[in-house]
Design a protein around this motif. Structure first.
Motif, short mmCIF file in Angstrom:
data_model
loop_
_atom_site.label_atom_id
_atom_site.label_comp_id
_atom_site.label_asym_id
_atom_site.label_seq_id
_atom_site.Cartn_x
_atom_site.Cartn_y
_atom_site.Cartn_z
N ASN A 12 0.81 -1.23 0.00
CA ASN A 12 0.00 0.00 0.00
C ASN A 12 0.84 1.27 0.00
OD1 ASN A 12 -2.43 -1.35 -0.14
ND2 ASN A 12 -2.71 -1.42 2.07
N PRO A 13 1.76 1.47 0.96
CA PRO A 13 2.55 2.70 0.93
C PRO A 13 3.47 2.81 -0.28
CG PRO A 13 3.38 1.20 2.63
CD PRO A 13 2.08 0.64 2.14
N ILE A 14 3.85 1.68 -0.87
CA ILE A 14 4.65 1.71 -2.10
C ILE A 14 3.82 2.30 -3.24
CG2 ILE A 14 5.82 0.30 -3.83
CD1 ILE A 14 6.67 -1.58 -1.63
N VAL A 15 2.53 1.93 -3.28
CA VAL A 15 1.61 2.50 -4.27
C VAL A 15 1.50 4.00 -4.06
CG1 VAL A 15 -0.78 2.55 -5.08
CG2 VAL A 15 0.31 0.37 -4.57
N TYR A 16 1.39 4.44 -2.80
CA TYR A 16 1.31 5.87 -2.50
C TYR A 16 2.56 6.60 -3.02
CZ TYR A 16 -2.01 4.08 0.98
OH TYR A 16 -3.03 3.43 1.61
N ALA A 17 3.72 5.98 -2.81
CA ALA A 17 4.98 6.61 -3.21
C ALA A 17 5.04 6.82 -4.73
CB ALA A 17 6.16 5.77 -2.75
N PHE A 18 4.43 5.90 -5.48
CA PHE A 18 4.43 6.01 -6.93
C PHE A 18 3.42 7.05 -7.43
CE2 PHE A 18 6.69 1.90 -7.12
CZ PHE A 18 7.60 2.20 -8.12
N PHE A 19 2.27 7.14 -6.76
CA PHE A 19 1.17 7.95 -7.29
C PHE A 19 0.93 9.26 -6.55
CE2 PHE A 19 0.20 3.70 -8.84
CZ PHE A 19 -0.22 3.94 -10.14
#
Length: 329
Positions: free
Chosen positions: A291-298
């Motif tokens: 989840n936080p990896i997705v945040y970091a990308f978007f």
């Protein structure tokens, strides 16, 4: 070839554990420990970011904060799951029950928060004119509180027998097992999996259809002359981007959680044991790292907040008023 040995050689009632080659054991421990540490660290960054910076105190981000709290504790819980890889629980019956309590509560709260996120995006995309009226930080806070309260209530109902006398269902020393009845199992499956997942899928299918329609309207400038869709193009683009980002989170979440709950359809009475569904449990836990990896990308605001946290700029006076959303459309 794998060998077996006693978890506690000095006890005749000890459980057996699987003995793997040392290289395999070290590799498994290192990988899972790294994932656990990464999960805790990344979600702690999300928690600090949304909690510290005032500009990030939006309804959607409050839901992300609730999800990050769940994921943070799941990262910690994963450390305990590592102990079960070899089939031995060395922390005693009370810690086993406590582990089950946290695991169930975080799982249920995480699923409930995902359902709230889907509802938030549904209102934002399908009824943008009334979004700020219907969805306020105060209302979101109330719904998050209800979500966590319901999780604790379900925990007390479904696992009451396990909590009355921790370890009562263990067949040997060194086992950590929680058992629920068939009726409780069906209730758990319906309330924590079937209903929430159905709501999430239906809402996001509706969001997807409306988002595609709005995107086409924006490209053809139809939205500019429509009274109902008189929201600015910037706002529309921002909402569509948020819907797309959270859509990725939802899809990853479904991919990770469905195998775990699908295993309960096999008719097993065991909810959690030292051997069953180990892969599915770890897959579900791994979602908390993604989840936080997705945040970091978007999310540019998340990348910016990480820089401010790592460089300790959040310790400077007035840092909580920093502009985090500039040029993030």
């Amino acid at each position: 070839m794998e060998e077996v040995e006693l978890c506690f050689p000095q006890l005749n009632t000890s459980c057996w554990k699987t003995k793997r080659p040392l290289s395999h054991t070290v590799l498994i421990y290192m990988v899972l420990s790294f994932i656990s540490l990464l999960t805790v660290t990344l979600n702690l960054l999300v928690i600090i970011s949304i909690s510290h910076f005032k500009q990030l105190h939006t309804p959607t981000n409050l839901l992300l904060l609730s999800l990050a709290v769940c994921d943070f504790f799941i990262g910690i819980i994963m450390l305990f799951q590592i102990m079960l890889i070899d089939g031995c629980w060395v922390l005693g019956d009370f810690m086993c029950a406590l582990y089950g309590v946290f695991d169930f509560t975080m799982t249920c709260s995480s699923i409930g928060t995902m359902m709230l996120i889907s509802a938030d995006r549904y209102v934002a995309i399908c009824d943008p004119m009334n979004y700020s009226i219907k969805v306020t930080p105060k209302r979101v806070g109330i719904w998050i509180s209800l979500c966590w309260t319901c999780s604790v209530f379900l925990l007390s109902v479904l696992m009451k027998e396990n909590l009355k006398q921790p370890g009562r269902f263990n067949s040997c020393t060194g086992e950590c097992i929680l058992i629920i009845t068939f009726v409780e199992q069906i209730t758990d499956l319906v309330l924590i999996f079937i209903i929430p997942i159905t709501v999430i899928v239906v809402l996001y299918m509706r969001v997807f259809v409306v988002a595609v329609s709005q995107a086409r309207a924006m490209r053809s400038h139809i939205a500019a002359v429509s009274l109902q869709c008189s929201v600015s193009a910037f706002t529309k683009k921002s909402e569509l981007k948020a819907a797309r980002t959270l859509g990725v989170v939802i899809v990853v979440f479904l991919f990770c959680i469905c195998p775990f709950f699908s295993s309960t359809l096999l008719g097993q009475d065991t909810l959690l044991s030292t051997s069953s569904a180990a892969f599915f449990i770890c897959l579900f836990y791994f979602n908390s790292c993604l989840n936080p990896i997705v945040y970091a990308f978007f999310y540019p605001w998340f990348r910016k907040s990480i820089r401010l946290i790592v460089t300790l700029q959040i310790l400077t006076p007035g840092s909580h008023d920093a502009s985090m959303l500039r040029d993030t459309a």
